[in-house]
Scaffold this motif. Sequence first.
Motif, PDB file in Angstrom:
ATOM      1  N   ILE A 164      -5.090   3.838   0.025  1.00 44.07           N
ATOM      2  CA  ILE A 164      -4.928   3.390  -1.356  1.00 44.07           C
ATOM      3  C   ILE A 164      -5.069   4.548  -2.335  1.00 44.07           C
ATOM      4  O   ILE A 164      -4.272   4.708  -3.260  1.00 44.07           O
TER       5      ILE A 164
ATOM      6  N   ASN B 105       0.006   4.040  -2.944  1.00 45.42           N
ATOM      7  CA  ASN B 105      -0.976   5.010  -2.481  1.00 45.42           C
ATOM      8  C   ASN B 105      -1.084   6.210  -3.427  1.00 45.42           C
ATOM      9  O   ASN B 105      -0.119   6.948  -3.635  1.00 45.42           O
TER      10      ASN B 105
ATOM     11  N   GLU C 211       0.801  -1.225   0.000  1.00 44.55           N
ATOM     12  CA  GLU C 211       0.000   0.000   0.000  1.00 44.55           C
ATOM     13  C   GLU C 211       0.837   1.279   0.000  1.00 44.55           C
ATOM     14  O   GLU C 211       0.558   2.203  -0.766  1.00 44.55           O
TER      15      GLU C 211
ATOM     16  N   LEU D   2      -1.588  -5.717  -1.433  1.00 38.28           N
ATOM     17  CA  LEU D   2      -1.865  -4.460  -0.744  1.00 38.28           C
ATOM     18  C   LEU D   2      -1.545  -4.556   0.739  1.00 38.28           C
ATOM     19  O   LEU D   2      -2.180  -3.903   1.575  1.00 38.28           O
TER      20      LEU D   2
END
Length: 623
Positions: free
Chosen positions: A477, A247, A243, A417
């Motif tokens: 995210i 992002n 992540e 993730l």
Amino acid sequence: PISVFDLTSGTPDLIAEIPVGYEPVTVRVRNNTEVWVVNHISDSVSIVDLTTMNVVKTLLVGDEPTDVVFAGAPSRAFVSVSQEDMVRVYDAAAPGASLADIPINNSDPRSLVVGLGGTKVYVAAMDSGNNTTVVDRDTVFADSLGMPPPNPPMAGGLPAPPKNGLLVRHNGTNWVDELSRSWDHRLPFTLTDDDITEIDVATLTVTNTYKNVGTTLFNLAVNPSTGRLYVSNQEAFNEIRFEPNLNGQFAQVQVTTIDLGGPTITPVHLNSHINYGVPNGTAGERALSLGLAVDLTVSSNGQDVYVAAFGSRKVGVLDANAALVRRIDVGDGPTGVILDEPRTALYVLNRFDNTVSQVALGPDTRVDYALGFDATPLNIRSGRARFYDTEESSAHGDLACASCHIWGGSDLLVWDLGDPTGSMTPVPPGHPASGSFHPMKGPMFTQALKQLPGTSPFHWRGDRADLLSFNPAFTTIMGRATMLGFSEFQEIEDFLFSVAYPPNPNRNLDDTLPSGGAPDPANGETLFNSGGLAGGGNCVDCHSQPTGTNQLIIPKGAVTEPVALKTPQLRNLYEKAAFDSTLTVVKTGFGYGNDAAKRTLFEQLAHVAFSFSNLEDRKDVVA
């Protein structure tokens, strides 16, 4: 219905609404008195007579058609049939049985265009992928290469992460990981990556394919002056782990140009103004971004390309090289765009506010015209718009929930993730599993967001008690500075809880199983419900009807996996059936299981948790 407007006064005047099939997605004009309407859910094409304003013929064309174009002499109608990976050809003047079925060697052919000169038809595959796959965890940990160290480093105090698979991408020569190490010795296949397929109109055969266009392809247009193709698309970066590294920048909105002579294929980033070095972005940056570029059209002189940005209430105006020149504000959810050069006007279909925008080009002033009554409840309309909205959802104004959950479904990709800097999360109470989930969750296949009621807790691990638990993803995210407000997220939930799966194409129209034949789905159903295939228990005990999940998180020992997993629902398995284990060149790099490392459902059912008397029974359960 389809709406018909009269333009003789210079402004659109709604004169007819003609009932057609379910979910009409494309309207194509064949001549001055006839249009063909593609009905995605009805699996049909409605042929409409504009003199009587009635449907005069309905063609059943196959599962989930998406587009139709006309080419050739005599005129042929080419229909893309998305779930069958097929283009079906009909006699346009006297349509009956198909004249030819042309297989497309990629997933979900979505859009068509007739090339310059009318001798070729080009097909764009929506789920064309991006040459990524996953090395399964046992292979990773048995190999001398091993897993790359986490970047960023794992937080102190965390236990060792569970064994996970590793995402890799083919660079044109080798399968490589983030350290550029080759995994060719473990991956004995390559992917077709036939993003665009060329069909010869005269012979009705595939004559060429074009690669490296994008990950998710939406629409096609052709330059009427040069023959250059334009493809609206999105490029995903799922080979990047974790992540913190993804992002606000996990995908990029593009229009790719294809000059056929070379060919020369050039992806053009539509949001080159974005400064990814400023993670939170700015309001000014977001206001300029184009999100979810879908439909596009080209001026007759080939100098201007207009692209509808579905997620950002704009039409982007590009030059012939697809460089962004200016932006035009339109209604909410622009999904279709057409150019009216005699009136120097642009017409834009706005899905969310149910209008058509007429834009006077030059001053770029617009007037919106209503399409008629929209019976959709207000909360669902609001939630739909928010689900696709990119400007309000993401740090840079170019990403939305729908960027991965394409049309409320899946991008058919796997993402890792996890977060090495995160913390352990307790398994919620009331489940057979106990303990905690590690923040390094490993590769996970993107799940569809359809028919969610009765399927919580969510996520492969069941670590999200309800849909609201995904609200932090707007910050972790999509890079938004804050999560959505409760009422804002509730709108998204109301919308998603209204979204349904289409009918399963492997069943009869009345939802019964096909009878006879081998493999035999009726015997498979009996085995599933009462065959004792799961250690003496039945498949249905965990995969309860009608959703396919009993909503329980199962201990890792019981499922012989490195982590506890929620019993997944089973209603869209047929969409994953493109990873053929018998081939060395395949359509997709992802199959079944939470990490999609099993190539086929047949291979998944070879898991030690299941016991079959023979291979024929296993084939029947697959069916």
